[in-house]
Scaffold this motif. Sequence first.
Motif, short mmCIF file in Angstrom:
data_model
loop_
_atom_site.label_atom_id
_atom_site.label_comp_id
_atom_site.label_asym_id
_atom_site.label_seq_id
_atom_site.Cartn_x
_atom_site.Cartn_y
_atom_site.Cartn_z
N UNK A 6 8.13 -7.03 -14.35
CA UNK A 6 7.74 -8.32 -13.81
C UNK A 6 7.53 -8.27 -12.30
N UNK A 7 7.39 -7.07 -11.74
CA UNK A 7 7.20 -6.93 -10.31
C UNK A 7 6.12 -5.90 -10.01
N UNK A 8 5.54 -6.00 -8.81
CA UNK A 8 4.64 -4.96 -8.33
C UNK A 8 5.14 -4.48 -6.98
N UNK A 9 4.85 -3.22 -6.68
CA UNK A 9 5.25 -2.62 -5.41
C UNK A 9 4.01 -2.34 -4.58
N UNK A 10 3.99 -2.86 -3.36
CA UNK A 10 2.89 -2.60 -2.43
C UNK A 10 3.37 -1.63 -1.37
N UNK A 11 2.52 -0.67 -1.02
CA UNK A 11 2.90 0.36 -0.04
C UNK A 11 1.79 0.48 1.00
N UNK A 12 2.16 0.30 2.26
CA UNK A 12 1.23 0.41 3.37
C UNK A 12 1.68 1.56 4.27
N UNK A 13 1.00 2.71 4.15
CA UNK A 13 1.34 3.89 4.95
C UNK A 13 0.54 3.85 6.24
N UNK A 14 1.21 3.58 7.36
CA UNK A 14 0.56 3.57 8.66
C UNK A 14 0.81 4.87 9.40
N UNK A 15 0.23 4.99 10.58
CA UNK A 15 0.39 6.22 11.36
C UNK A 15 1.83 6.42 11.83
N UNK A 16 2.55 5.32 12.07
CA UNK A 16 3.91 5.40 12.59
C UNK A 16 4.95 4.94 11.58
N UNK A 17 4.64 3.85 10.87
CA UNK A 17 5.60 3.24 9.94
C UNK A 17 4.97 3.03 8.58
N UNK A 18 5.77 3.23 7.54
CA UNK A 18 5.36 2.93 6.17
C UNK A 18 6.15 1.72 5.70
N UNK A 19 5.43 0.68 5.25
CA UNK A 19 6.09 -0.56 4.80
C UNK A 19 5.91 -0.71 3.30
N UNK A 20 6.98 -1.08 2.63
CA UNK A 20 6.94 -1.34 1.21
C UNK A 20 7.32 -2.79 0.96
#
Length: 267
Positions: A6-20
Amino acid sequence: MSETPCHILTVDVGNTTTRLGLFALADSADKTPRPLRTCDLTTPPRITADEVRIQLVQARAVLGDAPLAGTILSCVVPALTDTWRRALTDIAPARPLVVGPGLKSGMRLNYDNPSEVGPDRIADAVAARAIWGAPTIIVDLGTTTNVEVIDQTGAFAGGIIAPGIALGARALAEAAARLPQIELRAPRRLIGTSTRSAMQSGVVFGEVARIDGLLDGIVAELGCPAPVILTGGDAARIAPLLRHDATVDTDLTLRGLALLWQRNQRA
């Protein structure tokens, strides 16, 4: 009996920080989804898929380990895209979606070569248009300062890419032997009375002046006013210093990824 995903995971891999970001599946169709929880990781220059899997276990201890219906990835570091994609394959039944050519954004890209538009910029634009409408201007303050412009028709009109505030401060300290590393905060006065305060003024107030000037030019080119949305790690620091009214949304990219995931599900 296993629990229904019932959930989805979003991942944003940046040059300095990775946010989930963890989103409730029921909220993913909402035009204004917000993550239930977020988690920030340092982006290393190199990492193996097994190391990413270990990080995902640790991150999910923070985010919650409820079963996932799917995952979606934005990565601006080409060497890490396949590594993250392979690691994400193991934690959800559906294959990971990767923002890039072939993924439906629902947005026209008025760019000479649409494949050059970074996945984080697409996610920012999708979220901003869904939440604030068109036209809209997004300023993403990270390793680079990215400006994305959505025109009156709702299309991605293009934007601006410049060095980020931390990158500017680091370049000063590295290129000039007598200049120190500085804390990125606004000094009390524009005219610095020490080397550190003079550098802080140049870096912080210089970035503010640049953004204000660019916003003036963009509004003139658009021919109409537009809401300004600030996101990225330095957004909360810069927003109060601007002449332009700006809304801070540090989760904008993750929110855009949740919307992109929803738009790419089969009916």
